[in-house]
Structure formats: structure tokens, C-alpha cells
Design a protein around this motif. Sequence first.
Motif: not given
Length: 523
Positions: A31-37, A93-96, A397-398, A414-416
Motif C-alpha cells: 500500500l505504501n508503494r501505491i500511495c504515490n506522491k 490508507p483510505l481516501a475519504i 479502485l480497479s 491509484p488502482a488498489g
Amino acid sequence: MSSVVLVAFAVVIIGYLFSQFYKTLKELVRLNRICNKEFKKLNGPPALPLIGSAHLFEWDNQKFTYQIEGWGRSYGVAPDSCGAIKLWIGPVPLAILLSPEALRPLLESTENITKPEQYNKITEWIGSGLLTSTNEKWRSRRKILTPTFHFTVLQKYQEVFARQGMLMVSLIARASATPEGIDIFPYIKRCALDIICETAMGTTVNAQICSNNAYVDAVQRISEIIWNHERLPWLWLKPIFYLSGLGFEFDRKVKLTNDFTRKVIADKKKEIEDHGDPETFGVDPDTGAPKKMAFLDMLLKMQTQNTLSDEDIREEVDTFMFEGHDTTASGMVFTLWWLGQYPEYQAKVHEELDEIFGDDYLRPPSNDDVKRMVYLEKCIKEALRLFPSVPFIARRLSQDMFIPHATQGSVRLPAGMTVVGVPLAAGRDARYFERPEDFFPEHFDAERVAKREPYAYVPFSAGPRNCIGQKFAILEEKTVLSCIFRWFQVESVEKWPKGRPVPELILRPAGKVVVKMRRRQKL
């Protein structure tokens, strides 16, 4: 011998915890990897490794609502915000999404329709029916079930709505003489359960008459357990979940509700077999007239035309049972509670109902009567704006999703990633509602609705995964509430901002909803 068993048990538990920690660590890395900048552009409360922001969470559910609201106001409406915040629950991580503009790309998407892992506990309860399934299974189920919610089908349920609503009024009349008022919520919940059992299953449980109903209690407790499981990461570890007692209680309650549904399905199938030729099912064998078919009847009739197993049907009936009685009960009680604080709006409801029914106060509401309840429908929608029955809409997210940013164009999620939409926040956006924190039914005047951003009001979600039962819910709520307001003038004892609701799977009152009921008509 006992010490050897104890040591062996300890080794097993430690091994299990280590394996769970390893899985959690892998998930954290992923999840840290997909949590881009770009995701890091979102504001949010401080977080620690592994536990995220969970150490900050208020244990008390009602205090937790104030905390979440405070974070939304602090981080979600800042000048450099985009109507969304980030929140770490454990390593997840959640995006609200708080604003209509942030909700739009999620709800409009035909690809991002997958429910996240946070729904797994719900799936253990009601299975992978229309609420929790995804991709081809969801598309297939939606196609199969859509005809069962056609308006002509819903009209046949009107008699059930009216009969159960009028029964509730007679029961309230017996209890409402007390000057202290009565807790109205149990009456409405039992009425909603009787309605959903008759319309969904074609069975009668007489919850209103036999008020101690194990099914109602089980559903409420399951909802509480699932909510605590989702927001407290340490309960994600099965040993802790079960050692706390919650796991065993959850399993018991789930078995109770599933067994109830399975028994009704078995009884209904036997009834069909006793009637002989399946082609005549749905027709009264004595008169030849069409029978009023329940949701379960229609699913069983379609079973020979589709690949629905008994367990598939159980999943859909349990889904409809849960979503169809808890959500409507919440919507009705909050509408009544708000109108009990605003006599000027309640007077308009009384005026409308008196115009429709005149002095014939014993006539059950018909479909034509319900169509004329325009102002009552505005009040129901306004209560849902302030207190939507479903407080959160979550997706995994797909594919990448972009939400608009006021100063930086857009933010890529990001997807995932898991994203969570909050209809309650969107419904209080001052850009689209002139009195966002007040109960003001005129927000739903036709000209105001036409000018408004459509994703500012999404209590039934929107887009391809919108609520298939929203017309059912509105028809039921209008019918039942019209029965109450035809006979009673209602005054809420506890007024906003007291009586703050709490979020679980369904937004519900934190405690009792005490109202004083003064009769307008003799019963």
C-alpha cells in the motif's frame, strides 16, 4: 500434561500472530508503494506505522462522530484541499471523499465498482449478493433483480405498507398518553421489519404485536460488531476478535439470521411444490386471480430460468431484508424527529394530508394518495440529506481515479486503493444548500433541485451501483409516515444538536428518540 498443552497452545497463538504480522507488513509495503506522491497531497490526521491514526480514535461512538467531522472540516476544506482527506486505519490508507466533485468520478465509473476488504465481514453475514458482489457476478445479479423492483411491482406492495403503517398507529395510540413521551424508534423498526418480511419473503412475523423480536435485535448487534471491527485494527486479528467475545457473538447472531431466512425459503419452496405446475405459480388456485408475489416468490419463479441456487436466493433475500428494514426505519425516524422540531413544516405536512384524505381518516393510503404527498417527500429527502441512512460508500479502485484539485488540476488515486465517499458531507456543502446545517424541506423545491450539482445529494448512492430499492424505500416511508401525521401532531423532546446519530453500517440514533404525540383524530 496440562503445561505441555498450554505451551503448545501458546506456540500456535504466537505463530498465528507472527503470520498475521507478516501479512500486515506485506500489505503495508504494497500500500505504501501505491500511495504515490500525489496521494500524499491530501491532508489528513497524523499517522504512525502499522496502526495509522487508530490510536487517535475515540472509543465512544458518538464522540468518534465529532472527531471525524472535525477532521473533515480541518483537512477537507483547506485552501489546498480538493474535497478529500487521507486517513490511515492500521496499515490501510483510505481516501475519504467529502465533496460532490470528488464523489462524481467514483460514482460515475463503470469500472470502479468493487467493494473493498472492509466489506468482508458483511459478506460473512449476508453472503455475496447484490450489495457485496462485484464485476460479472454483480452485473448478472443486477440484471436479474432489476425487474423485481419495477414500479408496477412496487405498487402491489402498497397495501402492505398501508396495513402495517395503520397497525403501528393503533399501537402508538395506546402508548402515547404518557406526558413524558414515548421512544418512537422501536415502533418504526418493528413496522419496517413486518413490511420487509411480508414483501421480501411473503411471510408474517408479527414483530409489531410480538415486540421482542430476536431478528431485529440480532441485526442491530451484528451492525455494531461489524462497525467496531472495521474501525479498530486490533480486532482484525482473529484471536483477539474471538478472545474479546465479539467473534463468538457475531457467529451466533449471523447463524440466527441466516437460519431464519433459510427456513422461510424451504417453507416457500414446499408451498410451490404443493401447488403443482410451476406455470400456474403466482395465480390463486381457487379464484384464478393473480396473487400478490413477494420478492422471494419472484426469485423462486425465476430459479428455473436462471442459475440461482437456494444459497444465491438466500444471499439476495438476506441483503434485501437487512437493507430494506434498517435503512427505511432510520430514514423514517429521522424524518419524524426533524419534523417534531419544526411545527411550521409539520403544519404543511398536515395540511397536505388533510387535503388528500379529508375527514376519511380511516381510509388506507393508496398509490394515488402517495403520489400527491409532494411536501412529505421533500421532508423525507431533507432528512436523508442531513442524516443519510447509509453513511459511507466504499470502493476498492480497479483502475486509477482522478479527483479535481482547486490549485493543482487533479490528484491521482491509484488502482488498489480503498476510497470512501461520505454522502453526509456532500449533503452539507454550503455551495449547493443555502441552509446546509438546518432542516429546510424547501431545499427540494423543483427549481432548486434543477440548479444543484446532482452529486451533492446521494443518500442512495448514484451511477451504476445506485440503490436498486430506492423507490421501494421512498414509497414505504411516505406511506408509513403519512399514517402517523394524519393522526398525530409530533413534538421531539430532544432537539438538534442533541440526539446526534452514530454511524455503523446504517446511521442510527445514538439512544432513544422520545417524542410527544398529540392526537389530531379520534381512532
